[in-house]
Design a protein around this motif. Structure first.
Motif, PDB file in Angstrom:
ATOM      1  N   MET A 272       0.980  -1.087  -0.111  1.00 31.47           N
ATOM      2  CA  MET A 272      -0.005  -0.137  -0.139  1.00 31.47           C
ATOM      3  C   MET A 272       0.900   1.144   0.358  1.00 31.47           C
ATOM      4  N   CYS A 273       1.891   1.266   0.855  1.00 36.08           N
ATOM      5  CA  CYS A 273       2.978   2.439   0.656  1.00 36.08           C
ATOM      6  C   CYS A 273       3.416   2.588  -0.632  1.00 36.08           C
TER       7      CYS A 273
ATOM      8  N   TYR B 102      -5.729   0.597   7.328  1.00 33.63           N
ATOM      9  CA  TYR B 102      -5.046  -0.513   7.501  1.00 33.63           C
ATOM     10  C   TYR B 102      -3.829  -0.648   8.257  1.00 33.63           C
ATOM     11  N   GLY B 103      -3.213   0.725   8.384  1.00 31.93           N
ATOM     12  CA  GLY B 103      -1.775   0.864   9.306  1.00 31.93           C
ATOM     13  C   GLY B 103      -2.457   0.621  10.790  1.00 31.93           C
ATOM     14  N   THR B 104      -3.589   1.191  10.958  1.00 35.48           N
ATOM     15  CA  THR B 104      -4.019   1.024  12.362  1.00 35.48           C
ATOM     16  C   THR B 104      -4.311  -0.554  12.895  1.00 35.48           C
ATOM     17  N   ALA B 105      -4.654  -1.383  11.754  1.00 35.97           N
ATOM     18  CA  ALA B 105      -5.092  -2.689  12.276  1.00 35.97           C
ATOM     19  C   ALA B 105      -3.787  -3.314  12.369  1.00 35.97           C
ATOM     20  N   VAL B 106      -2.689  -2.956  11.435  1.00 34.04           N
ATOM     21  CA  VAL B 106      -1.268  -3.412  11.679  1.00 34.04           C
ATOM     22  C   VAL B 106      -0.727  -3.330  12.939  1.00 34.04           C
ATOM     23  N   ALA B 107      -0.837  -2.031  13.420  1.00 32.74           N
ATOM     24  CA  ALA B 107      -0.387  -1.505  14.625  1.00 32.74           C
ATOM     25  C   ALA B 107      -0.873  -2.210  15.896  1.00 32.74           C
ATOM     26  N   GLU B 108      -2.312  -2.698  15.798  1.00 30.73           N
ATOM     27  CA  GLU B 108      -2.936  -3.224  16.860  1.00 30.73           C
ATOM     28  C   GLU B 108      -2.372  -4.628  16.947  1.00 30.73           C
ATOM     29  N   CYS B 109      -2.382  -5.257  15.646  1.00 31.36           N
ATOM     30  CA  CYS B 109      -1.721  -6.647  15.684  1.00 31.36           C
ATOM     31  C   CYS B 109      -0.435  -6.670  16.224  1.00 31.36           C
ATOM     32  N   LEU B 110       0.435  -5.855  15.933  1.00 32.18           N
ATOM     33  CA  LEU B 110       1.871  -5.818  16.600  1.00 32.18           C
ATOM     34  C   LEU B 110       1.783  -5.677  18.023  1.00 32.18           C
TER      35      LEU B 110
ATOM     36  N   PRO C  97       7.792  -1.722   6.784  1.00 33.18           N
ATOM     37  CA  PRO C  97       6.727  -0.902   6.220  1.00 33.18           C
ATOM     38  C   PRO C  97       5.983  -0.393   7.135  1.00 33.18           C
ATOM     39  N   PHE C  98       5.943  -0.703   8.482  1.00 31.35           N
ATOM     40  CA  PHE C  98       5.404  -0.222   9.459  1.00 31.35           C
ATOM     41  C   PHE C  98       6.184   1.080  10.212  1.00 31.35           C
ATOM     42  N   LYS C  99       7.479   0.815  10.137  1.00 35.29           N
ATOM     43  CA  LYS C  99       8.354   2.011  10.523  1.00 35.29           C
ATOM     44  C   LYS C  99       8.571   3.000   9.307  1.00 35.29           C
ATOM     45  N   THR C 100       8.214   2.746   8.177  1.00 35.91           N
ATOM     46  CA  THR C 100       8.193   3.872   7.030  1.00 35.91           C
ATOM     47  C   THR C 100       6.901   4.737   7.275  1.00 35.91           C
ATOM     48  N   THR C 101       5.753   3.782   7.620  1.00 38.18           N
ATOM     49  CA  THR C 101       4.456   4.347   7.801  1.00 38.18           C
ATOM     50  C   THR C 101       4.670   5.513   8.864  1.00 38.18           C
ATOM     51  N   LEU C 102       5.091   5.173  10.112  1.00 34.36           N
ATOM     52  CA  LEU C 102       5.336   6.310  11.168  1.00 34.36           C
ATOM     53  C   LEU C 102       6.338   7.361  10.790  1.00 34.36           C
ATOM     54  N   GLU C 103       7.200   7.019   9.982  1.00 39.41           N
ATOM     55  CA  GLU C 103       8.249   8.011   9.647  1.00 39.41           C
ATOM     56  C   GLU C 103       7.501   9.059   8.466  1.00 39.41           C
TER      57      GLU C 103
ATOM     58  N   LEU D 293      -9.414  12.312   7.233  1.00 36.83           N
ATOM     59  CA  LEU D 293      -8.133  11.875   7.384  1.00 36.83           C
ATOM     60  C   LEU D 293      -7.511  12.235   8.786  1.00 36.83           C
ATOM     61  N   GLU D 294      -7.837  13.473   9.317  1.00 33.47           N
ATOM     62  CA  GLU D 294      -7.446  13.604  10.473  1.00 33.47           C
ATOM     63  C   GLU D 294      -7.934  12.738  11.707  1.00 33.47           C
ATOM     64  N   VAL D 295      -9.057  12.218  11.522  1.00 32.49           N
ATOM     65  CA  VAL D 295      -9.418  10.955  12.463  1.00 32.49           C
ATOM     66  C   VAL D 295      -8.665   9.818  12.299  1.00 32.49           C
ATOM     67  N   GLY D 296      -8.387   9.218  11.125  1.00 33.92           N
ATOM     68  CA  GLY D 296      -7.701   8.501  10.524  1.00 33.92           C
ATOM     69  C   GLY D 296      -6.218   8.412  11.251  1.00 33.92           C
ATOM     70  N   ALA D 297      -5.730   9.410  11.036  1.00 32.19           N
ATOM     71  CA  ALA D 297      -4.283   9.753  11.485  1.00 32.19           C
ATOM     72  C   ALA D 297      -4.392   9.782  12.967  1.00 32.19           C
ATOM     73  N   ALA D 298      -5.188  10.207  13.751  1.00 32.55           N
ATOM     74  CA  ALA D 298      -5.385  10.141  15.070  1.00 32.55           C
ATOM     75  C   ALA D 298      -5.486   8.804  15.414  1.00 32.55           C
ATOM     76  N   GLU D 299      -5.952   7.983  14.899  1.00 36.76           N
ATOM     77  CA  GLU D 299      -6.363   6.598  15.222  1.00 36.76           C
ATOM     78  C   GLU D 299      -4.906   5.839  14.878  1.00 36.76           C
ATOM     79  N   LEU D 300      -4.583   6.042  14.063  1.00 39.93           N
ATOM     80  CA  LEU D 300      -3.401   5.437  13.715  1.00 39.93           C
ATOM     81  C   LEU D 300      -2.336   5.868  14.878  1.00 39.93           C
ATOM     82  N   VAL D 301      -1.825   6.871  15.171  1.00 38.14           N
ATOM     83  CA  VAL D 301      -1.037   7.415  15.981  1.00 38.14           C
ATOM     84  C   VAL D 301      -1.407   6.601  17.507  1.00 38.14           C
ATOM     85  N   ALA D 302      -2.660   6.741  17.847  1.00 38.14           N
ATOM     86  CA  ALA D 302      -3.012   6.127  19.205  1.00 38.14           C
ATOM     87  C   ALA D 302      -2.835   4.576  18.842  1.00 38.14           C
ATOM     88  N   ALA D 303      -3.135   3.869  17.865  1.00 35.74           N
ATOM     89  CA  ALA D 303      -2.440   2.538  17.881  1.00 35.74           C
ATOM     90  C   ALA D 303      -1.104   2.326  17.723  1.00 35.74           C
TER      91      ALA D 303
END
Length: 139
Positions: free
Chosen positions: A17-18, A43-51, A67-73, A91-101
């Motif tokens: 996806m990246c 999807y990144g949020t789901a991966v973060a929760e699995c990790l 890929p996850f490290k790149t996502t955060l960077e 997108l702000e909500v999605g980004a906040a969810e990803l950062v929280a996860a």
């Protein structure tokens, strides 16, 4: 369920996806795929929760899967504030969810506030929280 093969598939799909939406050169003036970016962050949020469910990922001596490290960077470089309505709020909500996860992985060892990538991520997160969609995003 912690299955290594499934987790590997999730991480590889995130990497694909990246590459597909080319996060590092996303240009809001060129008809960027805002919906693809939203799906990517979900999807990144789901991966973060699995990790996060893996005990070995809490060990800061281990680096994050690429890929996850790149996502955060690349998150701080995403042009979310330039997205047209209603995409900016979505997108702000999605980004906040990803950062929280991803919170278990945003550690001093990996993203020190004194480092460039740590400072950028911290400033970007605060800009989300104080932006127009900050209260909706819950950042």
């Amino acid at each position: 369920d912690g299955c290594e093969a499934r987790l590997h598939e999730l991480i590889m799909a995130l990497g694909s996806m990246c590459e597909r939406i080319n996060l590092q050169v996303l240009d809001p003036r060129g008809g960027s795929p805002w919906s693809d970016l939203d799906v990517f962050m979900s999807y990144g949020t789901a991966v973060a929760e699995c990790l996060a469910s893996r005990a070995d990922m809490a060990d800061e001596s281990d680096d994050l899967p690429m890929p996850f490290k790149t996502t955060l960077e690349v998150l701080p470089g995403l042009p979310i504030q330039q997205a047209p309505p209603p995409w900016r709020a979505i997108l702000e909500v999605g980004a906040a969810e990803l950062v929280a996860a991803a919170d278990p992985f945003i550690t001093l060892a990996r993203f020190a506030p004194s480092s460039d990538r740590g400072r950028r991520l911290l400033e970007w997160t605060f800009s989300l929280a104080t932006g127009p969609g900050g209260s909706a995003a819950g950042a």
